[in-house]
Design a protein around this motif. Structure first.
Motif, PDB file in Angstrom:
ATOM      1  N   TYR A 163     -68.324 -47.499  12.739  1.00  0.00           N
ATOM      2  CA  TYR A 163     -67.319 -48.753  12.571  1.00  0.00           C
ATOM      3  C   TYR A 163     -66.337 -49.422  11.672  1.00  0.00           C
ATOM      4  O   TYR A 163     -65.936 -48.171  10.798  1.00  0.00           O
ATOM      5  N   ASN A 164     -64.889 -49.768  12.096  1.00  0.00           N
ATOM      6  CA  ASN A 164     -64.015 -50.107  12.103  1.00  0.00           C
ATOM      7  C   ASN A 164     -63.935 -51.253  10.491  1.00  0.00           C
ATOM      8  O   ASN A 164     -65.318 -51.548  10.674  1.00  0.00           O
ATOM      9  N   GLN A 175     -63.159 -54.075  10.272  1.00  0.00           N
ATOM     10  CA  GLN A 175     -64.036 -55.539  10.571  1.00  0.00           C
ATOM     11  C   GLN A 175     -65.589 -56.113  11.005  1.00  0.00           C
ATOM     12  O   GLN A 175     -66.169 -56.948  10.388  1.00  0.00           O
ATOM     13  N   GLU A 176     -65.621 -54.490  11.129  1.00  0.00           N
ATOM     14  CA  GLU A 176     -66.893 -54.689  12.052  1.00  0.00           C
ATOM     15  C   GLU A 176     -68.613 -54.618  11.304  1.00  0.00           C
ATOM     16  O   GLU A 176     -69.019 -55.238  10.955  1.00  0.00           O
ATOM     17  N   ALA A 190     -70.562 -56.758  10.342  1.00  0.00           N
ATOM     18  CA  ALA A 190     -71.891 -57.159  10.106  1.00  0.00           C
ATOM     19  C   ALA A 190     -72.448 -57.396   8.202  1.00  0.00           C
ATOM     20  O   ALA A 190     -73.676 -57.895   8.593  1.00  0.00           O
ATOM     21  N   VAL A 231     -75.353 -52.918   8.814  1.00  0.00           N
ATOM     22  CA  VAL A 231     -74.910 -52.488  10.425  1.00  0.00           C
ATOM     23  C   VAL A 231     -75.745 -51.905  11.062  1.00  0.00           C
ATOM     24  O   VAL A 231     -76.255 -52.223  12.968  1.00  0.00           O
ATOM     25  N   GLN A 263     -77.025 -55.200  13.265  1.00  0.00           N
ATOM     26  CA  GLN A 263     -75.494 -54.966  13.625  1.00  0.00           C
ATOM     27  C   GLN A 263     -75.919 -54.450  14.889  1.00  0.00           C
ATOM     28  O   GLN A 263     -75.219 -55.434  15.920  1.00  0.00           O
TER      29      GLN A 263
END
Length: 119
Positions: free
Chosen positions: A3-4, A6-7, A11, A66, A69
């Motif tokens: 996950y970067n 922003q992700e 989340a 996450v 998400q």
């Protein structure tokens, strides 16, 4: 699954909103991943008034966010698999490890053995 930044923030925002404890509204001024025995994230949010509010995110909440998400994005995650948060190349990563048990091993070997016998 990596996950970067922003992700991860998206989340976490969605996760806490669903819990009824939304993150502070504003702009993310700092995002820090803490590695160690437990992984955590610090989010510093600058409000419209210029106040900096820090949110300390635990490993459990990070993992739940996450995973939620991924489920929301309809990414299949095996329920019985072990899921662990780790950091790879400065990115939050969800590692999914499905252990094979003896019944799985027998089920997988059976069709191959039968197919080989027919040839």
């Amino acid at each position: 699954m990596m996950y970067n930044d922003q992700e991860v923030v998206a989340a976490l925002a969605s996760f806490y909103r669903k819990l009824g404890r939304p993150l502070t509204v504003g702009q993310i001024s700092r995002y820090v991943i803490h590695e160690g025995a437990r992984i955590s994230v610090t989010l510093a949010v600058e409000t419209i008034d210029g106040e900096i509010v820090e949110h300390e995110i635990s490993e459990a909440d990070l993992a739940a966010a996450v995973i939620m998400q991924a489920i929301g994005a309809k990414i299949p995650l095996p329920a019985e698999a072990e899921k662990k948060i780790t950091v790879v190349e400065d990115q939050v990563t969800l590692v999914i490890h499905k252990r094979r048990n003896k019944s799985d091993a027998g089920r997988l070997a059976g069709p191959r053995a039968r197919a080989a016998a027919k040839a």
